[in-house]
Design a protein around this motif. Structure first.
Motif, mmCIF file in Angstrom:
data_model
loop_
_atom_site.group_PDB
_atom_site.id
_atom_site.type_symbol
_atom_site.label_atom_id
_atom_site.label_comp_id
_atom_site.label_asym_id
_atom_site.label_seq_id
_atom_site.Cartn_x
_atom_site.Cartn_y
_atom_site.Cartn_z
ATOM 1 N N ALA A 126 -6.723 3.620 8.828
ATOM 2 C CA ALA A 126 -5.989 4.220 9.946
ATOM 3 C C ALA A 126 -5.213 5.455 9.493
ATOM 4 N N ARG A 127 -4.818 5.492 8.222
ATOM 5 C CA ARG A 127 -4.070 6.632 7.684
ATOM 6 C C ARG A 127 -4.996 7.713 7.118
ATOM 7 N N GLY A 128 -6.285 7.516 7.209
ATOM 8 C CA GLY A 128 -7.224 8.510 6.699
ATOM 9 C C GLY A 128 -7.432 8.453 5.203
ATOM 10 N N VAL A 129 -7.030 7.345 4.582
ATOM 11 C CA VAL A 129 -7.227 7.170 3.145
ATOM 12 C C VAL A 129 -8.685 6.785 2.898
ATOM 13 N N SER A 130 -9.311 7.445 1.949
ATOM 14 C CA SER A 130 -10.718 7.161 1.670
ATOM 15 C C SER A 130 -10.948 6.432 0.355
ATOM 16 N N VAL A 131 -9.937 6.425 -0.526
ATOM 17 C CA VAL A 131 -10.075 5.758 -1.818
ATOM 18 C C VAL A 131 -8.814 4.948 -2.101
ATOM 19 N N LEU A 132 -9.002 3.698 -2.504
ATOM 20 C CA LEU A 132 -7.891 2.844 -2.916
ATOM 21 C C LEU A 132 -7.994 2.570 -4.410
ATOM 22 N N LEU B 66 0.867 -1.170 0.000
ATOM 23 C CA LEU B 66 0.000 0.000 0.000
ATOM 24 C C LEU B 66 0.905 1.221 0.000
ATOM 25 N N THR B 67 0.672 2.138 -0.929
ATOM 26 C CA THR B 67 1.541 3.299 -1.016
ATOM 27 C C THR B 67 0.755 4.538 -1.403
ATOM 28 N N GLY B 68 1.174 5.672 -0.859
ATOM 29 C CA GLY B 68 0.499 6.925 -1.158
ATOM 30 C C GLY B 68 1.429 8.105 -0.969
ATOM 31 N N SER B 69 0.989 9.249 -1.426
ATOM 32 C CA SER B 69 1.797 10.465 -1.329
ATOM 33 C C SER B 69 1.731 11.050 0.073
ATOM 34 N N GLN B 70 2.854 11.589 0.512
ATOM 35 C CA GLN B 70 2.907 12.287 1.795
ATOM 36 C C GLN B 70 2.327 13.696 1.693
ATOM 37 N N GLU B 71 2.225 14.224 0.467
ATOM 38 C CA GLU B 71 1.936 15.643 0.294
ATOM 39 C C GLU B 71 0.684 15.939 -0.527
ATOM 40 N N HIS B 72 0.433 15.154 -1.576
ATOM 41 C CA HIS B 72 -0.634 15.481 -2.515
ATOM 42 C C HIS B 72 -1.634 14.328 -2.617
ATOM 43 N N ASN B 73 -2.897 14.654 -2.804
ATOM 44 C CA ASN B 73 -3.931 13.627 -2.955
ATOM 45 C C ASN B 73 -3.824 12.570 -1.860
ATOM 46 N N THR B 74 -3.700 13.045 -0.640
ATOM 47 C CA THR B 74 -3.475 12.127 0.487
ATOM 48 C C THR B 74 -4.699 11.283 0.817
ATOM 49 N N HIS B 75 -5.820 11.555 0.171
ATOM 50 C CA HIS B 75 -7.022 10.742 0.374
ATOM 51 C C HIS B 75 -6.956 9.435 -0.393
ATOM 52 N N TRP B 76 -5.951 9.281 -1.249
ATOM 53 C CA TRP B 76 -5.901 8.181 -2.226
ATOM 54 C C TRP B 76 -4.617 7.386 -2.029
ATOM 55 N N ALA B 77 -4.701 6.060 -2.153
ATOM 56 C CA ALA B 77 -3.507 5.203 -2.073
ATOM 57 C C ALA B 77 -3.630 4.076 -3.087
#
Length: 338
Positions: free
Chosen positions: A120-126, A76-87
């Motif tokens: 837990a990281r606040g991601v709403s869309v995968l 699972l990976t996502g941006s620290q800065e942009h589009n943080t709702h998405w991973a």
């Protein structure tokens, strides 16, 4: 083999060398099954780069082992800065375990922990990607509530089949042309800001129903990408066009090639600014790239790329060059709920 599978977070500190190599074999074998017509991945290289990634992104890896043997892996990976709702979710099973009928249970165990981590990281869309040659994963995506957001054609071009006259015609430019062609394997410092600004043009490309949002590119992003390509043992060939009247970069095309899989080149993005279209710049950068690859990528025989089926302009360009479709890669997303 037990049928009660438990997924555990893996890090460079917690995984043994044998387990790490086993994950590398899993990734290489799954790729071979999904893309049998392409040069294989090297298990040792996949293992070595397992935890590599840009500093601007967070990343969590899990695996399920039977002793030292990896049965399944997820990231699972996502941006620290942009589009943080998405991973982005990657989830693969060892083909032998899949053949033995354990694929569904392995995916369920990994999905449970990956979903919990995202929430837990606040991601709403995968988001995830699927290919028709891995039907078990497509079935999992549908069952987990993912919806398909975009369909991409995977197309391939045999380099030797490209007519010489086409390359000559597409690279011919008028007298006193204000446009200048650059060839880079590393973006010069003085062009970093301009290149990051140009790459944002990728947001004009079809996105289907994705909730990802606008992609953001920065000089840091470019340097991190260059470092990752070097770690992978590859070269990023970048052709960019500058409007010398303004100094602005207005078009580019990029490819990736490495000597370990020399026969195959991967075509990344090709884009032209909206106000600079219909000037032959897209054809120019595509043809100039093919000529450069002849010089700088020994053994290269074909180019592979993915293009959204609804991207009419790029599909027309690729058809004119001789690209032929041979697979479909689909993009999927799921909105997480409490």
């Amino acid at each position: 083999m037990s049928t009660q599978f438990t997924a555990a977070v893996i890090t460079p500190e917690t995984i043994t060398p044998a387990q790490r190599l086993s994950v590398g074999h899993l990734l290489a074998e799954r790729y071979r099954r999904s893309w049998p017509q392409e040069p294989p991945l090297t298990a040792a290289t996949e293992a070595e780069n397992l935890f590599a990634g840009p500093q601007s992104e967070w990343c969590v890896n899990w695996a399920i082992f039977d002793g030292e043997q990896a049965l399944a892996w997820a990231q699972l990976t996502g941006s620290q800065e942009h589009n943080t709702h998405w991973a982005a979710l990657y989830l693969l099973t060892q083909p032998a375990a899949e053949d033995a009928g354990h694929g569904e249970a392995l995916r369920a165990a990994l999905w449970q922990v990956a979903r919990a981590e995202a929430q837990a990281r606040g991601v709403s869309v995968l988001g995830a990607w699927g290919v028709e040659s891995y039907p078990g994963f497509l079935q999992f995506l549908r069952g987990a509530g993912f919806r398909q957001t975009l369909s991409n054609s995977t197309v391939r071009l045999e380099l030797a089949a490209v007519p010489e006259k086409l390359l000559t015609d597409w690279t011919a430019r008028p007298t006193a042309d204000p446009y200048l062609l650059h060839r880079w394997t590393r973006v010069p410092d003085e062009y970093l800001e301009r290149m990051a600004d140009l790459q944002a043009v990728i947001n004009d490309m079809p996105k289907g129903d994705s909730e990802l949002g606008e992609l953001v590119y920065t000089p840091q992003h470019i340097r991190e990408r260059e470092e990752q390509v070097a770690l992978d043992g590859e070269t990023r060939f970048l052709v960019a066009v500058e409007d010398t009247r303004s100094g602005k970069l207005v078009a580019y095309s990029e490819t990736y090639w490495g000597p370990d899989r020399a026969a195959l080149v991967y075509q990344g993005a090709t884009a032209v600014r909206r106000e600079s279209r219909r000037l032959g710049l897209g054809r120019w950068v595509k043809a100039a790239m093919l000529l450069w690859l002849r010089e700088a990528a020994p053994g290269a025989a074909s180019i592979k790329t993915n293009v959204a089926e609804e991207n009419d302009a790029m599909n027309a360009l690729n058809v004119a060059l001789g690209f032929v479709p041979y697979a479909t890669v689909s993009e999927w997303e799921v909105r997480l709920t409490e």
